[in-house]
Design a protein around this motif. Structure first.
Motif, mmCIF file in Angstrom:
data_model
loop_
_atom_site.group_PDB
_atom_site.id
_atom_site.type_symbol
_atom_site.label_atom_id
_atom_site.label_comp_id
_atom_site.label_asym_id
_atom_site.label_seq_id
_atom_site.Cartn_x
_atom_site.Cartn_y
_atom_site.Cartn_z
ATOM 1 N N PRO A 163 0.835 -1.215 0.000
ATOM 2 C CA PRO A 163 0.000 0.000 0.000
ATOM 3 C C PRO A 163 0.863 1.256 0.000
ATOM 4 C CG PRO A 163 -0.673 -1.549 1.730
ATOM 5 C CD PRO A 163 0.634 -2.034 1.194
ATOM 6 N N TYR A 164 0.343 2.303 -0.611
ATOM 7 C CA TYR A 164 1.088 3.550 -0.625
ATOM 8 C C TYR A 164 0.731 4.388 0.603
ATOM 9 C CZ TYR A 164 -3.006 3.848 -3.749
ATOM 10 O OH TYR A 164 -4.233 3.697 -4.329
ATOM 11 N N ARG A 165 1.357 5.544 0.748
ATOM 12 C CA ARG A 165 1.253 6.331 1.975
ATOM 13 C C ARG A 165 -0.194 6.703 2.287
ATOM 14 N NH1 ARG A 165 4.331 10.125 0.619
ATOM 15 N NH2 ARG A 165 6.264 9.517 1.654
ATOM 16 N N HIS A 166 -0.549 6.575 3.557
ATOM 17 C CA HIS A 166 -1.891 6.941 3.996
ATOM 18 C C HIS A 166 -1.858 7.230 5.489
ATOM 19 C CE1 HIS A 166 -1.380 2.588 4.379
ATOM 20 N NE2 HIS A 166 -2.123 2.680 5.463
ATOM 21 N N GLY A 167 -2.890 7.879 5.977
ATOM 22 C CA GLY A 167 -2.975 8.229 7.390
ATOM 23 C C GLY A 167 -4.297 8.902 7.661
ATOM 24 N N GLY A 168 -4.304 9.750 8.702
ATOM 25 C CA GLY A 168 -5.534 10.469 9.023
ATOM 26 C C GLY A 168 -5.951 10.296 10.457
ATOM 27 N N MET A 169 -7.248 10.372 10.663
ATOM 28 C CA MET A 169 -7.798 10.326 12.010
ATOM 29 C C MET A 169 -7.623 8.931 12.614
ATOM 30 S SD MET A 169 -11.846 10.303 11.082
ATOM 31 C CE MET A 169 -12.691 8.800 10.569
ATOM 32 N N GLU A 170 -7.778 8.856 13.923
ATOM 33 C CA GLU A 170 -7.753 7.578 14.624
ATOM 34 C C GLU A 170 -9.003 7.450 15.483
ATOM 35 O OE1 GLU A 170 -5.790 5.146 14.217
ATOM 36 O OE2 GLU A 170 -4.150 6.042 13.082
ATOM 37 N N PRO A 171 -9.707 6.322 15.429
ATOM 38 C CA PRO A 171 -9.459 5.226 14.492
ATOM 39 C C PRO A 171 -9.932 5.578 13.089
ATOM 40 C CG PRO A 171 -11.442 4.771 15.744
ATOM 41 C CD PRO A 171 -10.872 6.045 16.309
ATOM 42 N N ARG A 172 -9.401 4.851 12.112
ATOM 43 C CA ARG A 172 -9.865 5.004 10.740
ATOM 44 C C ARG A 172 -10.846 3.875 10.433
ATOM 45 N NH1 ARG A 172 -4.456 6.522 10.269
ATOM 46 N NH2 ARG A 172 -3.726 4.480 9.562
#
Length: 609
Positions: A163-172
């Motif tokens: 998978p390529y870069r990802h992120g964001g809020m927790e939990p997703r």
């Protein structure tokens, strides 16, 4: 052909088979396909010539197509392309003397967060692999070496793999599974509670209850228009069957690459969403129309559908009930216009991807002239979370009118391009600087495209605008597909504008005059400016032409999408264009125009007769 309610829908799959067998589509192959469908060869060629992935001329053993669209352009696509040209010793449209490699440039490939990149197609098998993050010459050499070794297509997973870069809020939620080993398998999905929501819904809820929960949550479409999904489902006429669900996975808007991640690394989330949506609208057959370039995502979807069917989640007797559902994965063949829902339906029925006149809308007369719901991949993937947790839970995210969370696609001149799952109303500044890390060299942001390449630019002074439908519209643009493209100071908006218009000129379906002719004229003007032959009056001319393409004058929304960006370029950054023209053409000289032939009235009586 037997899989489809109407056999002509198998025309694109048949052309893929013919191309794989022959290596391209010579006249004899088109004639063979025509005989299968009871068509004239010209009718088959008419369809094949519409789609960029069908080769009407021979190509090499490996067909390399480098993406040069704006998000890739901003991250060095030109350098990547030049390295390929130098390494292969050919230019665009040429094949190496040994017949091994053909090189072409390509429109957006849905790899905006991993630019620069190219797509490689193996002629003998039709397999496609993406080679991404080619930001150094040695990476391009390694990619070519892998292909040339004959091992480049043992797996069709992206290169580098994973998978390529990802992120964001927790939990997703939408991106919760993509990091897990074997995240695409049904065992991993079930281990974390997958399909339990669908089982409970089909065994304890009515279709109307599922529909009303989605409507109450105000799940808005993630494909661009932002229309509430539950409301759209409610438009289907009562008692009219069969009806169809079509998932729009033709993710072709430059700057948008979220659906690809879901399909490649969490396909069962999409399938569970389809099961729930199909149950809510009472349909027994669903289609996933996936863009042809997404070969790896296609293989993952087919595998996931087979796994779900083996468990009794698809087919007849779903979860031990009287319900049934069949899902067909249908590959497009390279046409941006097929992202428009009626053009997609035309393509799915085996024709050119031309849009249809509305009304009637697809809900009344869609696929095969039957009631049809068309929703985007991410839209459908929100459904399991809404049904699992409830509308009230979902509406705690975002705003009253833009409820919930979504995947923002961040690309362009940022340190950490990628996918970020965040609530609506997260600001542009937070997305770009907190999650994206700002610009790579810490230069200021010049402009931002907030919702895919077609949307109007926002300036650096508007970075505190919340990313929700109403706020972005109030700022003068649209949230669209949430494809956020960052342009840094020092990067040329003249080049961006020209490449943007080149894309829309190339992808115009040609059905209507404003779009077909207008995009061509605009591209010619911008090419002339970029070549140093521009005049200040060209800016007024270009702005005037956009007014005759936008504003509902084209047959479908493509016309507006094609020129909104240029309108904002000229409205907000005209001084940059004027400076560019003066620097490249100090005398403001006009290019020589060809002389028109002199009109000479005939005096010959025979000619007059």
């Amino acid at each position: 052909m037997a899989r489809y309610p109407q056999g002509l829908s198998a025309l694109l799959p048949a052309l893929y088979v013919a191309q794989r067998e022959a290596g391209w589509l010579p006249a004899a192959a088109l004639q063979d396909v025509a005989q299968l469908f009871g068509l004239m060869p010209a009718e088959v060629e008419e369809v094949a010539s519409f789609y960029s992935m069908f080769n009407l001329h021979p190509v090499g053993e490996y067909h390399l197509e480098v993406c040069t669209n704006v998000p890739c352009q901003l991250r060095g696509a030109t350098g990547c392309a030049n390295q390929l040209k130098q390494a292969l010793g050919v230019d665009y449209g040429e094949t190496t003397p040994d017949g091994k490699f053909t090189l072409d440039h390509m429109e957006c490939l849905g790899a905006c967060g991993t630019a620069p990149m190219f797509m490689a197609t193996e002629r003998a098998t039709g397999k496609i692999r993406y080679f991404e993050e080619l930001d150094a010459a040695e990476k391009v050499e390694q990619a070519l070496g892998l292909i040339g070794s004959g091992q480049g297509f043992e797996t069709c997973e992206r290169y580098p793999a994973g998978p390529y870069r990802h992120g964001g809020m927790e939990p997703r939620y939408l991106l919760a599974n993509v990091d897990k080993p074997d995240s695409h398998t049904i065992e991993v999905y079930i281990r974390d509670g997958g399909y339990e929501t669908a089982r409970l819904a089909l065994t304890t809820k009515t279709p109307k209850e599922v529909l009303e929960e989605v409507k109450a949550a105000n799940v808005r479409g993630r494909g661009g228009a932002g229309f509430p999904a539950g409301t759209k489902w409610g438009f289907l006429p009562a008692g009219v069957y069969p009806r169809y669900l079509v998932v729009n996975a033709d993710e072709s808007e430059p700057g948008t690459f979220k659906d690809r991640m879901i399909m490649e690394y969490d396909p069962h989330q999409l399938i569970e969403g389809i099961i729930l949506a199909a149950y809510a609208v009472e349909c027994k057959q669903a289609f996933i129309y996936i863009r042809g370039e997404y070969y790896f995502a296609t293989t993952r979807l087919l595998q996931a559908i087979a796994e779900a069917g083996a468990r009794g989640f698809l087919g007849k007797g779903q979860f031990g009930t009287a319900n049934e559902l069949d899902i067909i994965v249908h590959r497009g063949a390279g046409a941006y216009e097929c992202g428009e829902e009626t053009a997609l339906l035309s393509s799915l029925e085996g024709g050119r991807g031309h849009p249809r006149l509305k009304p009637p809308f697809p809900a009344v007369e869609g696929l095969y002239r039957k009631p049809t719901v068309v929703n985007n991949v991410e839209t459908i993937c929100n459904v399991p979370h809404v049904i699992r947790h409830g509308a009230a839970w979902y509406k705690q995210f975002g705003t009253e009118k833009s409820s919930g969370f979504r995947i923002f696609c961040l690309s362009g001149w940022v340190k950490r391009p990628g996918l970020y799952e965040l609530p609506h109303a997260t600001t542009l500044r937070e997305l770009i600087y907190t999650y994206g890390g700002g610009t790579p060299d810490d230069r200021p942001v010049k402009a931002v495209v907030p919702g895919g390449l077609s949307m109007k630019l926002l300036t650096e002074t508007q970075l505190d605008t919340p990313l929700d439908y109403e706020s972005i519209q109030g700022a003068g643009s649209m949230l669209g597909s949430a494809g956020v493209i960052v342009i840094g100071e020092g990067q040329s908006l003249v080049e961006v504008a020209r490449r943007t218009l080149s894309f829309y000129r190339e992808e115009s379906c040609g059905k209507c005059t404003p779009c077909r002719e207008g995009t061509s004229w605009l591209e010619k003007i911008l090419i002339r400016i970029e070549a140093g032959e521009g005049n200040l009056s060209d800016l007024d001319l270009a702005r005037s032409i956009t007014n005759f393409v936008a504003g509902g004058r084209a047959f479908c929304p493509f016309g507006d999408a094609a020129v909104w960006g240029l309108q904002s370029h000229l409205d907000k950054f005209r001084p940059e264009f004027e400076q560019y023209i003066r620097e490249k053409n100090p005398g403001l000289d006009r290019p020589e125009m060809p002389l028109r032939p002199t009109y000479r009235p005939s005096t010959n009586a025979a000619e007059l007769d």
